[in-house]
Design an enzyme around this catalytic site. Structure first.
Site, PDB file in Angstrom:
ATOM      1  CB  VAL A  24     -51.227  45.932 -88.775  1.00  0.00           C
ATOM      2  CG1 VAL A  24     -52.713  45.674 -89.027  1.00  0.00           C
ATOM      3  CG2 VAL A  24     -50.759  45.224 -87.507  1.00  0.00           C
ATOM      4  NE  ARG A  72     -36.389  42.910 -69.711  1.00  0.00           N
ATOM      5  CZ  ARG A  72     -35.762  43.508 -70.732  1.00  0.00           C
ATOM      6  NH1 ARG A  72     -35.166  42.803 -71.659  1.00  0.00           N
ATOM      7  NH2 ARG A  72     -35.723  44.830 -70.817  1.00  0.00           N
ATOM      8  CG  ASP A 103     -28.673  43.155 -78.509  1.00  0.00           C
ATOM      9  OD1 ASP A 103     -29.473  43.233 -77.555  1.00  0.00           O
ATOM     10  OD2 ASP A 103     -27.470  43.435 -78.402  1.00  0.00           O
ATOM     11  CB  THR A 125     -33.539  49.296 -78.525  1.00  0.00           C
ATOM     12  OG1 THR A 125     -32.770  49.813 -77.432  1.00  0.00           O
ATOM     13  CG2 THR A 125     -32.611  49.145 -79.713  1.00  0.00           C
ATOM     14  CG  ASP A 127     -30.532  51.155 -74.906  1.00  0.00           C
ATOM     15  OD1 ASP A 127     -30.843  52.180 -74.270  1.00  0.00           O
ATOM     16  OD2 ASP A 127     -30.767  50.006 -74.491  1.00  0.00           O
ATOM     17  CG  MET A 169     -31.914  55.022 -69.712  1.00  0.00           C
ATOM     18  SD  MET A 169     -33.543  54.329 -70.091  1.00  0.00           S
ATOM     19  CE  MET A 169     -34.101  53.832 -68.458  1.00  0.00           C
ATOM     20  NE  ARG A 171     -29.071  47.415 -73.560  1.00  0.00           N
ATOM     21  CZ  ARG A 171     -29.336  46.243 -74.122  1.00  0.00           C
ATOM     22  NH1 ARG A 171     -29.651  45.213 -73.359  1.00  0.00           N
ATOM     23  NH2 ARG A 171     -29.300  46.081 -75.429  1.00  0.00           N
TER      24      ARG A 171
END
Lengths: 319, 319, 319, 319
Positions: A24, A72, A103, A125, A127, A169, A171
């Protein structure tokens, strides 16, 4: 390029707000109008779009989560949904879009770019599972959050002379486990990239006990899972008490670390620069300490490689 | 009284080390020898006893857990085990014993006192489930640890506009849930002392959504449990995403808060004073802001009363 | 190479313990004896040397400071002192030395290497003022500590609508100020590499007030200094209340961040590898995301360059 | 009673926002209109008054500072200023006023009550210097903030084997120093209520060194001051390096502890209850663990008494 928009999508990550702020303020600094899109691609389809000014992003750099919300959207996975998104962007006169997310979110942005929307992606993310960049926004904070939890578990696990198994965590990516495990002095680190042998694990614990170890900390990545089963097995084989803790969503929250805020600021700034340079379908990231950008198709095709060296250092230092 | 000993027993709690430090240094300050017993009553039976000096407790006031370790002992629940404990204490010439732990540990100390061992108990448990004292050592730290986790969950839950259900410790006592829930601004607090109505819970969530609430945080005490089931039910009835987090053992660890360290110091100091005054079978605590001591039989017979007023304040402020 | 030693020297930095742990455990893992030298070069001269095993470095990875202590030594700046150091190392049969510290400490190590001592340096200082490496051990922790202080100051400064001037460490290097300033959303960052104009500063504050800024945070690097004078001047010119805070030694302490622990582990591991490869007079570091090593003479000759790009991003995002 | 107002005044304290939230939501819960007055009595005189609803105080319970801002007002010290305040309150139809602040703010509220304004005061100050209440809002947070700073200083002070002198806030009240000093394991605590003897201090340090103390931490309350002079004197007499740190305004900020949020919630709730009961010129507080209220004139006349017992416990445990 006169008007750009920014959205966050997928799982939230600490530092997303710092990235929004950077997009911004850089946009405004360079004479653009900047719109915020709420609730990711779902909000785009619904036209949840509003103008942002410098004050819209005041006092957010230190906040976890994302002020733009995230969601989502099943509809956006369809061609019809994507065309609706394009129509909305055109209706609002938006020339360029910045997508902050993992992704999955990049695939959404990629789809829009096929319809001519100028788009740049910023990897957000916890991850760290995006291959083209060394680091994603939120990863450093998540690792430090896990570290803090490990510290607390060590206190109680040491007092009871138990084994602690902590599931974190990430994934299919073992990076949170590896970094937090090494930094937390974990005795064993179990990641999907390497797998594990329960017998070897039990042997290590028993040997450690003989050498006087007062605690045993095992980090298990989500991609392997089964912390409770590992605990049961260890208790059965070694006779030493074992407790599993599944850290859960606290890993997504918290005030971002300095690193995540700075990375987010750099990437947000670069994303706007790219749009102004007329680029599209690019993703920004950091490689070998430098801010880079990459074609989105190529970036998504890159396979992650696991840091074998770091894993072996963690092993050498652990016992 | 020339030689005293100190042990920690049951679940560990932040501040136990501050209590050990206070017992040891007060004892030495008053001319006593002070012995440390490792691994609670189990270590007592096994004679795991060593002399402590001022340096033994240096640099521990800020550490979670207990340097004396803790353990549960089946043997000590038997008369034979208790007599063995008495014999060991006599063999070491120990005139007085300080037991730091929860009500289970107090029952152990009570048993020894029946055999003539001069004993004082210090309440150390995060659960705050000991009725005669307003506060146990470790409770304040646990509440603040839960608060920190709630903050992190709020970030991510707000970003996704989801309901967060957090299950916290406390066994049959709802105090951790009540205090952390009020302090964390939780929308609902579910404690065993009050129960809950799932329909009312769902109605509250839907009404909150109408009023523009971006998040909904529900704290569930361990004594009620079922966080995952509550999450499923909410998702089913309200159509709003819900996620359960069971905080687990991180609640037992961490550097103690100022309050817990000060309470531990006061109680440890008072416990030694009582032994020097020739008292036995007493437990120390805090009542109406004052350090008190109570006969152990009477103390263990008192029923906890739930702070209804505080609960109703939490309700009034929550929506 | 059969026996190596490790020492810490100069100002302490969070992560030094993680580096010590890495050196000791890597050494042992590779079949070496590892000695610890206390109190830096001063302790070396006095023969304060003891054997370390795996347990010597247990439970230290998360601790600030250095278990080996640190000190400054006037004697070691003389040729006589250095020769005494060499003699002591020979007397103990030490074949290789790891020096953890800043550039002053590296000069000490360099001196020993001139007398044939095999030596590798690890950069440990919060100041990030060593040019050949992108990052020194302790820098990331110090930046996050400053960030935490900034957050607290912002609360009170916003409530009073005052200007906060915070002076941070870094000697002649503005990196702590730049990184913490950017990450903390500071309105102005004053570093020795750029200087400042008090009139421009006051103008920025007044303009910010007009735009509705509720607080104004100015970070001043130690190398510029004068926080109190800046505060007085601002108050005088703008009529807005201003308060200076000199953060001081809290910036040196605290549990190291994940990043500092991992960097320390990598560098400690690499330092021992280098000694085993027969190298000497090398310093290890990180460049473009990779662990590197460099000749100590060349490394110390490199001039630091300030990150102009990052500074300009901080400026663009600040108002 | 139909419409009440709330303001914060004087130095800000963590937990003030939790108190504002409690006043607003309790008022609304009981059917009142609630107005917020910005910038304390200064804003009152200027008519900076706006209506608050439940959302006005959403998401503030965990924030330091005060969303209502605070300021000092010279004009309000005059009779003319006070009458103007009364007129403004009448103009807005405000029947009752809640003043959150320290004793200076209470004097302001007292003045208004002389003119017939129904007023209740809530003690909000980190200093804990208000005699009628055991505890003020913000004190617990400030003590824990100091504790965190002490922990960091201990790391570096231990590594250098230096003496650390830390000057903390509290105006003429030594409570922050006493509580943080005891909880932080300080070797000496210097408070205005007790004074100190520099020779004794130096003797203690030298004796501690002989007994193997690796660090020496001295806490000095603001009411005594002179941390830098104490450091110089110690260095001169003992020959041991000494460093002073003046903690400054970070002590006012930070997210409030659970305790401060709960105390603030209780007191805010009670303040509104009192107004509804038709009471005026009262101040609320906590005494012997119970929420109390007291006539403001009597409350302000009470002299603070120092906790001598706690001070002597701190002394006994310190060496």
């Amino acid at each position: 390029m006169k008007k750009i928009a920014v959205l966050t999508s997928g799982g939230d990550a600490p530092g997303m707000n710092a990235a929004i702020r950077a997009v911004v303020r850089t946009g405004l600094d360079k004479g653009l109008s900047v719109m915020g899109i709420q609730r990711g691609f779902s909000g785009l389809i619904n036209g949840e779009i509003f103008e942002m000014d410098r004050r819209s992003v005041a006092d957010i750099i230190h906040r976890g989560g994302t002020i733009l919300r995230t969601a989502r959207s099943e509809e956006f996975r369809t061609e019809a949904g994507q065309k609706k998104g394009v129509a909305i962007l055109n209706a609002f006169g938006i020339d360029g879009l910045v997508v902050i997310g993992g992704d999955g979110s990049f695939h959404g942005g990629q789809a829009l770019s096929k319809y001519g929307i100028k788009m740049v992606g910023i990897p957000g993310t916890i991850d760290n599972d995006i291959a083209y960049t060394d680091c994603t926004i939120g990863f450093d904070t998540a690792v430090n959050t896990v570290l803090d939890a490990i510290n607390k578990l060590r206190d109680t696990s040491t007092s009871h002379e138990r084994v602690s198994i902590v599931e974190v965590m990430g994934r299919n990516c073992g990076d949170i486990a590896l970094y937090a495990g090494l930094a937390g002095g974990a005795e064993s680190i179990i990641v999907p990239e390497k797998g594990y042998d329960i017998n070897l694990l039990c042997k290590t614990i028993l040997e450690g006990k003989l050498r006087g170890k007062m605690h045993n900390l095992i980090i298990v990545a989500e991609g392997v899972g089964g912390a409770n089963e590992i605990a049961s097995k260890i208790e059965e084989v070694t006779g030493i008490g074992a407790r599993a803790t599944i850290l859960g969503h606290i890993q997504r929250g918290g005030s971002p670390t300095a690193n995540d805020r700075i990375l987010a600021s750099r990437l947000g700034y670069r994303a706007v620069e790219l749009l102004l340079e007329g680029k599209s379908a690019r993703v920004v990231g950091v490689k070998d300490g430098k801010i880079i950008d990459e074609d989105i198709d190529e970036a998504l095709a890159i396979k992650r490689s696991f840091d074998e060296k770091l894993y072996s250092i963690a092993e050498a230092l652990s016992y």
